[in-house]
Design a protein around this motif. Structure first.
Motif, PDB file in Angstrom:
ATOM      1  N   GLY A   1       0.869  -1.163   0.000  1.00 54.49           N
ATOM      2  CA  GLY A   1       0.000   0.000   0.000  1.00 54.49           C
ATOM      3  C   GLY A   1       0.909   1.216   0.000  1.00 54.49           C
ATOM      4  O   GLY A   1       1.981   1.210  -0.596  1.00 54.49           O
ATOM      5  N   GLU A   2       0.489   2.232   0.718  1.00 59.91           N
ATOM      6  CA  GLU A   2       1.347   3.409   0.851  1.00 59.91           C
ATOM      7  C   GLU A   2       2.591   3.028   1.636  1.00 59.91           C
ATOM      8  O   GLU A   2       2.527   2.260   2.587  1.00 59.91           O
ATOM      9  CB  GLU A   2       0.604   4.526   1.570  1.00 59.91           C
ATOM     10  N   THR A   3       3.715   3.565   1.217  1.00 63.39           N
ATOM     11  CA  THR A   3       4.970   3.312   1.922  1.00 63.39           C
ATOM     12  C   THR A   3       5.565   4.635   2.372  1.00 63.39           C
ATOM     13  O   THR A   3       5.164   5.701   1.891  1.00 63.39           O
ATOM     14  CB  THR A   3       5.988   2.571   1.025  1.00 63.39           C
ATOM     15  N   GLY A   4       6.516   4.551   3.263  1.00 67.80           N
ATOM     16  CA  GLY A   4       7.163   5.739   3.790  1.00 67.80           C
ATOM     17  C   GLY A   4       8.106   6.402   2.803  1.00 67.80           C
ATOM     18  O   GLY A   4       8.594   7.490   3.041  1.00 67.80           O
ATOM     19  N   GLY A   5       8.363   5.752   1.710  1.00 73.61           N
ATOM     20  CA  GLY A   5       9.262   6.328   0.716  1.00 73.61           C
ATOM     21  C   GLY A   5       9.431   5.391  -0.461  1.00 73.61           C
ATOM     22  O   GLY A   5       8.950   4.265  -0.470  1.00 73.61           O
ATOM     23  N   THR A   6      10.133   5.873  -1.451  1.00 75.60           N
ATOM     24  CA  THR A   6      10.381   5.106  -2.659  1.00 75.60           C
ATOM     25  C   THR A   6      11.467   4.066  -2.401  1.00 75.60           C
ATOM     26  O   THR A   6      12.464   4.361  -1.735  1.00 75.60           O
ATOM     27  CB  THR A   6      10.832   6.052  -3.794  1.00 75.60           C
TER      28      THR A   6
END
Length: 192
Positions: free
Chosen positions: A161-166
């Motif tokens: 899902g959404e992550t803290g960064g690439t």
């Protein structure tokens, strides 16, 4: 030092939820759509992966799913899974009954970091979506192996899902299996 290998079955649109249809997800059971040729190729890859593993790392729900099925099976693949050391991340499981199982009840990042230091070779993570996302967020995963199934579900829990960064990945290999499976292997590219 051990290498954390995330090994997942995913749909073309990245869904990992309920592949066997046992969780009640309306679009579950997508794994069962494999034809014989695909299923045989899938089984060969999974068996080879288990034979090359040093240990398994699982979340509690995935551990319970595997533990309910594999101890009664036989053959090289089953023998390997049954004999491998298994580490289960859980705050509720107290007495695992699948042989060679150890509960990691402490803080996940610390426990897995210690495990990576203690073991050599591949520490394979099957299913275990919540654990996978934690490992991913904390840069503990080293390799990602995706068995991509030729189905678009349009809804469901995705691997990421959404992550803290690439996170940058390097493609290591692509294999076509059976009539419709794609097996992709990536390694995490860490900043120098």
């Amino acid at each position: 030092m051990g290498k954390i290998v995330i090994s997942e079955n995913v749909s073309l649109d990245g869904v990992v939820q309920d592949p066997t249809g046992e969780e009640g997800f309306a679009r579950g059971g997508w794994f069962g759509r494999l034809g014989d040729k695909d299923r045989e190729a899938w089984a060969e890859v999974e068996s080879d992966e288990a034979l090359g593993a040093e240990a398994l790392l699982l979340g509690r729900r995935s551990y319970e799913w595997f533990a309910a099925r594999w101890p009664s099976r036989s053959g090289a693949w089953a023998d390997r899974l049954n004999s491998l050391p298994k580490y289960v991340v859980s705050s509720t499981l107290e007495d695992p009954d699948w042989n060679n199982s150890t509960v990691l009840a402490g803080e996940v990042v610390n426990e897995v970091s210690k495990l990576k230091q203690e073991l050599d070779g591949d520490i394979v993570v099957y299913a275990s979506g919540r654990l996978v996302r934690t490992l991913w967020e904390h840069d503990l995963a080293d390799e990602l192996r995706l068995m991509v199934h030729p189905v678009v579900l349009g809804a469901g829990e995705r691997l990421f899902g959404e992550t803290g960064g690439t996170k940058s990945m390097r493609l290591l290999s692509i294999r076509t299996l059976g009539d419709g499976l794609a097996y992709l292997t990536y390694e995490l590219v860490r900043d120098a």
